[in-house]
Design a protein around this motif. Structure first.
Motif, PDB file in Angstrom:
ATOM      1  N   ARG A  53       0.797  -1.224   0.000  1.00  0.00           N
ATOM      2  CA  ARG A  53       0.000   0.000   0.000  1.00  0.00           C
ATOM      3  C   ARG A  53       0.832   1.277   0.000  1.00  0.00           C
ATOM      4  NH1 ARG A  53      -2.528  -4.107   1.698  1.00  0.00           N
ATOM      5  NH2 ARG A  53      -4.791  -4.298   1.588  1.00  0.00           N
ATOM      6  N   ALA A  54       2.092   1.162   0.339  1.00  0.00           N
ATOM      7  CA  ALA A  54       2.931   2.361   0.469  1.00  0.00           C
ATOM      8  C   ALA A  54       3.272   2.963  -0.887  1.00  0.00           C
ATOM      9  CB  ALA A  54       4.218   2.005   1.214  1.00  0.00           C
ATOM     10  N   GLU A  55       3.404   4.284  -0.907  1.00  0.00           N
ATOM     11  CA  GLU A  55       3.898   4.978  -2.089  1.00  0.00           C
ATOM     12  C   GLU A  55       5.424   5.018  -2.079  1.00  0.00           C
ATOM     13  OE1 GLU A  55       0.255   8.136  -2.910  1.00  0.00           O
ATOM     14  OE2 GLU A  55       2.049   8.809  -1.828  1.00  0.00           O
ATOM     15  N   GLN A  56       6.001   5.100  -0.882  1.00  0.00           N
ATOM     16  CA  GLN A  56       7.457   5.083  -0.752  1.00  0.00           C
ATOM     17  C   GLN A  56       7.837   4.356   0.526  1.00  0.00           C
ATOM     18  OE1 GLN A  56       9.823   8.485  -1.846  1.00  0.00           O
ATOM     19  NE2 GLN A  56      11.125   8.281  -0.029  1.00  0.00           N
ATOM     20  N   ILE A  57       8.905   3.558   0.441  1.00  0.00           N
ATOM     21  CA  ILE A  57       9.439   2.837   1.587  1.00  0.00           C
ATOM     22  C   ILE A  57      10.872   3.314   1.788  1.00  0.00           C
ATOM     23  CG2 ILE A  57       9.975   0.582   2.571  1.00  0.00           C
ATOM     24  CD1 ILE A  57       7.904  -0.583   0.563  1.00  0.00           C
ATOM     25  N   SER A  58      11.124   3.956   2.915  1.00  0.00           N
ATOM     26  CA  SER A  58      12.463   4.457   3.230  1.00  0.00           C
ATOM     27  C   SER A  58      13.006   3.676   4.422  1.00  0.00           C
ATOM     28  CB  SER A  58      12.416   5.951   3.570  1.00  0.00           C
ATOM     29  OG  SER A  58      11.828   6.694   2.515  1.00  0.00           O
ATOM     30  N   SER A  59      14.258   3.303   4.367  1.00  0.00           N
ATOM     31  CA  SER A  59      14.784   2.477   5.455  1.00  0.00           C
ATOM     32  C   SER A  59      16.228   2.829   5.781  1.00  0.00           C
ATOM     33  CB  SER A  59      14.700   0.987   5.092  1.00  0.00           C
ATOM     34  OG  SER A  59      15.491   0.691   3.957  1.00  0.00           O
ATOM     35  N   TRP A  60      16.575   2.588   7.038  1.00  0.00           N
ATOM     36  CA  TRP A  60      17.959   2.654   7.506  1.00  0.00           C
ATOM     37  C   TRP A  60      18.285   1.278   8.054  1.00  0.00           C
ATOM     38  CZ3 TRP A  60      22.788   3.501   8.097  1.00  0.00           C
ATOM     39  CH2 TRP A  60      23.454   3.236   9.301  1.00  0.00           C
ATOM     40  N   ASP A  61      19.333   0.643   7.510  1.00  0.00           N
ATOM     41  CA  ASP A  61      19.718  -0.696   7.933  1.00  0.00           C
ATOM     42  C   ASP A  61      21.170  -0.699   8.373  1.00  0.00           C
ATOM     43  OD1 ASP A  61      17.480  -2.868   7.181  1.00  0.00           O
ATOM     44  OD2 ASP A  61      17.439  -1.231   5.722  1.00  0.00           O
ATOM     45  N   ALA A  62      21.369  -1.085   9.640  1.00  0.00           N
ATOM     46  CA  ALA A  62      22.704  -1.067  10.221  1.00  0.00           C
ATOM     47  C   ALA A  62      23.381  -2.430  10.183  1.00  0.00           C
ATOM     48  CB  ALA A  62      22.627  -0.574  11.670  1.00  0.00           C
ATOM     49  N   PHE A  63      22.612  -3.498   9.868  1.00  0.00           N
ATOM     50  CA  PHE A  63      23.184  -4.835  10.015  1.00  0.00           C
ATOM     51  C   PHE A  63      23.050  -5.719   8.779  1.00  0.00           C
ATOM     52  CE2 PHE A  63      21.596  -3.429  14.209  1.00  0.00           C
ATOM     53  CZ  PHE A  63      22.817  -3.270  14.845  1.00  0.00           C
ATOM     54  N   LEU A  64      21.950  -5.577   8.019  1.00  0.00           N
ATOM     55  CA  LEU A  64      21.700  -6.461   6.886  1.00  0.00           C
ATOM     56  C   LEU A  64      21.151  -5.676   5.696  1.00  0.00           C
ATOM     57  CD1 LEU A  64      19.915  -9.398   8.762  1.00  0.00           C
ATOM     58  CD2 LEU A  64      22.217  -9.495   7.760  1.00  0.00           C
ATOM     59  N   ILE A  65      21.253  -6.270   4.512  1.00  0.00           N
ATOM     60  CA  ILE A  65      20.610  -5.716   3.328  1.00  0.00           C
ATOM     61  C   ILE A  65      19.093  -5.746   3.554  1.00  0.00           C
ATOM     62  CG2 ILE A  65      20.236  -6.021   0.846  1.00  0.00           C
ATOM     63  CD1 ILE A  65      23.102  -5.306   1.514  1.00  0.00           C
ATOM     64  N   PRO A  66      18.362  -4.688   3.187  1.00  0.00           N
ATOM     65  CA  PRO A  66      16.901  -4.710   3.344  1.00  0.00           C
ATOM     66  C   PRO A  66      16.272  -5.881   2.606  1.00  0.00           C
ATOM     67  CG  PRO A  66      17.669  -2.513   2.721  1.00  0.00           C
ATOM     68  CD  PRO A  66      18.849  -3.423   2.611  1.00  0.00           C
ATOM     69  N   ASP A 116      20.491   4.352  17.194  1.00  0.00           N
ATOM     70  CA  ASP A 116      19.499   3.637  18.004  1.00  0.00           C
ATOM     71  C   ASP A 116      18.992   2.380  17.325  1.00  0.00           C
ATOM     72  OD1 ASP A 116      19.576   5.356  20.185  1.00  0.00           O
ATOM     73  OD2 ASP A 116      18.129   6.727  19.288  1.00  0.00           O
ATOM     74  N   GLY A 117      19.373   2.136  16.077  1.00  0.00           N
ATOM     75  CA  GLY A 117      18.973   0.898  15.416  1.00  0.00           C
ATOM     76  C   GLY A 117      18.262   1.130  14.098  1.00  0.00           C
ATOM     77  N   SER A 118      18.061   0.041  13.382  1.00  0.00           N
ATOM     78  CA  SER A 118      17.424   0.084  12.064  1.00  0.00           C
ATOM     79  C   SER A 118      15.945   0.436  12.178  1.00  0.00           C
ATOM     80  CB  SER A 118      17.580  -1.270  11.369  1.00  0.00           C
ATOM     81  OG  SER A 118      18.944  -1.643  11.264  1.00  0.00           O
ATOM     82  N   PHE A 119      15.400   1.004  11.095  1.00  0.00           N
ATOM     83  CA  PHE A 119      13.978   1.313  11.069  1.00  0.00           C
ATOM     84  C   PHE A 119      13.513   1.456   9.624  1.00  0.00           C
ATOM     85  CE2 PHE A 119      16.228   5.382  11.478  1.00  0.00           C
ATOM     86  CZ  PHE A 119      15.691   6.116  10.428  1.00  0.00           C
ATOM     87  N   VAL A 120      12.204   1.443   9.449  1.00  0.00           N
ATOM     88  CA  VAL A 120      11.590   1.598   8.129  1.00  0.00           C
ATOM     89  C   VAL A 120      10.478   2.628   8.229  1.00  0.00           C
ATOM     90  CG1 VAL A 120      10.425   0.441   6.208  1.00  0.00           C
ATOM     91  CG2 VAL A 120      12.070  -0.824   7.607  1.00  0.00           C
ATOM     92  N   LEU A 121      10.346   3.451   7.198  1.00  0.00           N
ATOM     93  CA  LEU A 121       9.266   4.430   7.096  1.00  0.00           C
ATOM     94  C   LEU A 121       8.414   4.090   5.883  1.00  0.00           C
ATOM     95  CD1 LEU A 121      11.192   7.764   7.707  1.00  0.00           C
ATOM     96  CD2 LEU A 121       9.280   6.946   9.084  1.00  0.00           C
ATOM     97  N   VAL A 129      11.627   3.057  -3.432  1.00  0.00           N
ATOM     98  CA  VAL A 129      12.399   2.507  -2.322  1.00  0.00           C
ATOM     99  C   VAL A 129      13.632   3.378  -2.120  1.00  0.00           C
ATOM    100  CG1 VAL A 129      13.747   0.553  -1.485  1.00  0.00           C
ATOM    101  CG2 VAL A 129      11.575   0.155  -2.670  1.00  0.00           C
ATOM    102  N   ALA A 130      13.771   3.920  -0.925  1.00  0.00           N
ATOM    103  CA  ALA A 130      14.939   4.727  -0.576  1.00  0.00           C
ATOM    104  C   ALA A 130      15.625   4.052   0.604  1.00  0.00           C
ATOM    105  CB  ALA A 130      14.522   6.154  -0.221  1.00  0.00           C
ATOM    106  N   ALA A 131      16.763   3.455   0.355  1.00  0.00           N
ATOM    107  CA  ALA A 131      17.445   2.672   1.386  1.00  0.00           C
ATOM    108  C   ALA A 131      18.822   3.250   1.690  1.00  0.00           C
ATOM    109  CB  ALA A 131      17.578   1.213   0.943  1.00  0.00           C
ATOM    110  N   ILE A 132      19.105   3.406   2.965  1.00  0.00           N
ATOM    111  CA  ILE A 132      20.441   3.783   3.428  1.00  0.00           C
ATOM    112  C   ILE A 132      20.971   2.614   4.240  1.00  0.00           C
ATOM    113  CG2 ILE A 132      21.818   5.413   4.766  1.00  0.00           C
ATOM    114  CD1 ILE A 132      19.543   7.445   4.376  1.00  0.00           C
ATOM    115  N   ILE A 133      22.156   2.130   3.897  1.00  0.00           N
ATOM    116  CA  ILE A 133      22.735   1.000   4.622  1.00  0.00           C
ATOM    117  C   ILE A 133      24.122   1.374   5.121  1.00  0.00           C
ATOM    118  CG2 ILE A 133      21.409  -0.757   3.389  1.00  0.00           C
ATOM    119  CD1 ILE A 133      23.805  -1.274   1.629  1.00  0.00           C
ATOM    120  N   ASP A 134      24.475   0.831   6.255  1.00  0.00           N
ATOM    121  CA  ASP A 134      25.803   1.055   6.805  1.00  0.00           C
ATOM    122  C   ASP A 134      26.834   0.314   5.962  1.00  0.00           C
ATOM    123  OD1 ASP A 134      27.091   2.146   9.490  1.00  0.00           O
ATOM    124  OD2 ASP A 134      28.090   0.249   8.994  1.00  0.00           O
ATOM    125  N   GLU A 135      28.025   0.886   5.824  1.00  0.00           N
ATOM    126  CA  GLU A 135      29.075   0.254   5.026  1.00  0.00           C
ATOM    127  C   GLU A 135      29.409  -1.151   5.532  1.00  0.00           C
ATOM    128  OE1 GLU A 135      33.770   0.965   3.758  1.00  0.00           O
ATOM    129  OE2 GLU A 135      32.640   2.563   4.759  1.00  0.00           O
TER     130      GLU A 135
END
Length: 289
Positions: free
Chosen positions: A113-126, A225-230, A174-180
């Motif tokens: 249902r989402a128009e955009q999914i934005s995420s920050w992932d510190a440990f794994l690929i989304p 503070d950890g990974s999250f998704v919007l 999909v807008a994803a930011i991942i830690d190196e």
């Protein structure tokens, strides 16, 4: 004097309840016209309730559950509780622990249902960007000693099914930011990581995907503070933030989702751009054994 309209409560709970009531009606083979006649209401009222344009009231839900022949106590309580809480926008899981199953307001429901999914992932690929090999390794690790070939195959297929949203029309952004460190963390065999990194390089060419890497040199940042998704939902529904810990899952609507939106934008400001991200992924892929 014009008739007073019902207040519109366009929350995620209201939308979820509307969908669940529609599915129950259709499973019972009852038309909108029949439901409207039973309630002595206008035909369009039922449709508006099911689309969450109007919030279902407790009395209406109870009457429709009777019409639909839903007499299971647990199920009735679930529907009635949702009707009573349709106005609420706070966290979900603790409130409904005794009433809901694993499908209640879950990732697939939001993703479709989402128009955009934005995420920050510190440990794994989304999950939406994982290859089958990478996803299988992650699932086997999560399942631990309880993992069986059957259970792993089931969860893997569910994950791959979720990725269909990347090719739907209109395409979800999909807008994803991942830690190196995510790119360097070994998951599965070297061949699995190579395929995953190559897959990310290909995804960078897609117009609906914005992938960025946060370099390890960045010290203190907004994602500690950890990974999250919007999930940015279509109007009039609110943006939803999701965070997961060992203590459980949390789905938060506006205004509580705003702090996650702010954190995401701060992370984006210090992350590599797409061109720099593509170059880093290519370099890490080249350095693999």
């Amino acid at each position: 004097m014009p008739a007073r309209r019902e207040a519109i409560v366009q929350t995620l709970r209201a939308q979820w309840l509307g969908q669940q009531m529609r599915q129950l009606r259709e499973r019972r083979g009852i038309t909108l016209k029949q439901a409207a006649e039973f309630l002595e209401r206008d035909f369009s009222s039922i449709a508006r309730w099911e689309r969450a344009e109007w919030p279902f009231r407790r009395g209406v839900v109870v009457s429709l559950l009777d019409l639909y022949g839903e007499y299971d106590g647990r199920e009735r309580n679930r529907f009635i509780q949702l009707a009573e809480d349709a106005w609420r926008t706070d966290r979900w899981d603790d409130d409904y622990d005794e009433l809901v199953d694993a499908s209640f307001i879950d990732f697939p429901w939001l993703e479709t249902r989402a128009e955009q999914i934005s995420s920050w992932d510190a440990f794994l690929i989304p999950g939406l960007l994982q290859t089958p090999g990478y996803a299988e390794a992650v699932i086997r690790n999560a399942e631990g000693e309880q993992a069986t070939d059957f259970s792993v195959a089931k969860w893997l297929q569910l994950r791959l099914d979720r990725q269909r949203v990347l090719s739907r029309e209109p395409a979800v952004r999909v807008a994803a930011i991942i830690d190196e460190s995510v790119l360097r963390r070994p998951v599965g065999r070297p061949a699995v990581m190579r395929a995953q990194l190559q897959h990310l390089s290909g995804l960078l060419q897609r117009p609906n995907i914005d992938l960025r890497v946060l370099r390890s040199q960045v010290g203190l940042h907004a994602g500690l503070d950890g990974s999250f998704v919007l999930f940015r939902m279509p109007k009039p529904y609110p943006e939803v933030a999701y965070a997961e810990t060992l203590g459980g899952r949390r789905f938060m609507e506006s205004p509580r989702s705003k702090r996650y939106a702010l954190a995401y934008h701060r992370l984006r400001d210090v992350a590599l751009n797409q061109r720099e991200t593509a170059a880093l992924i290519a370099k890490i892929t080249e350095d693999l054994p």
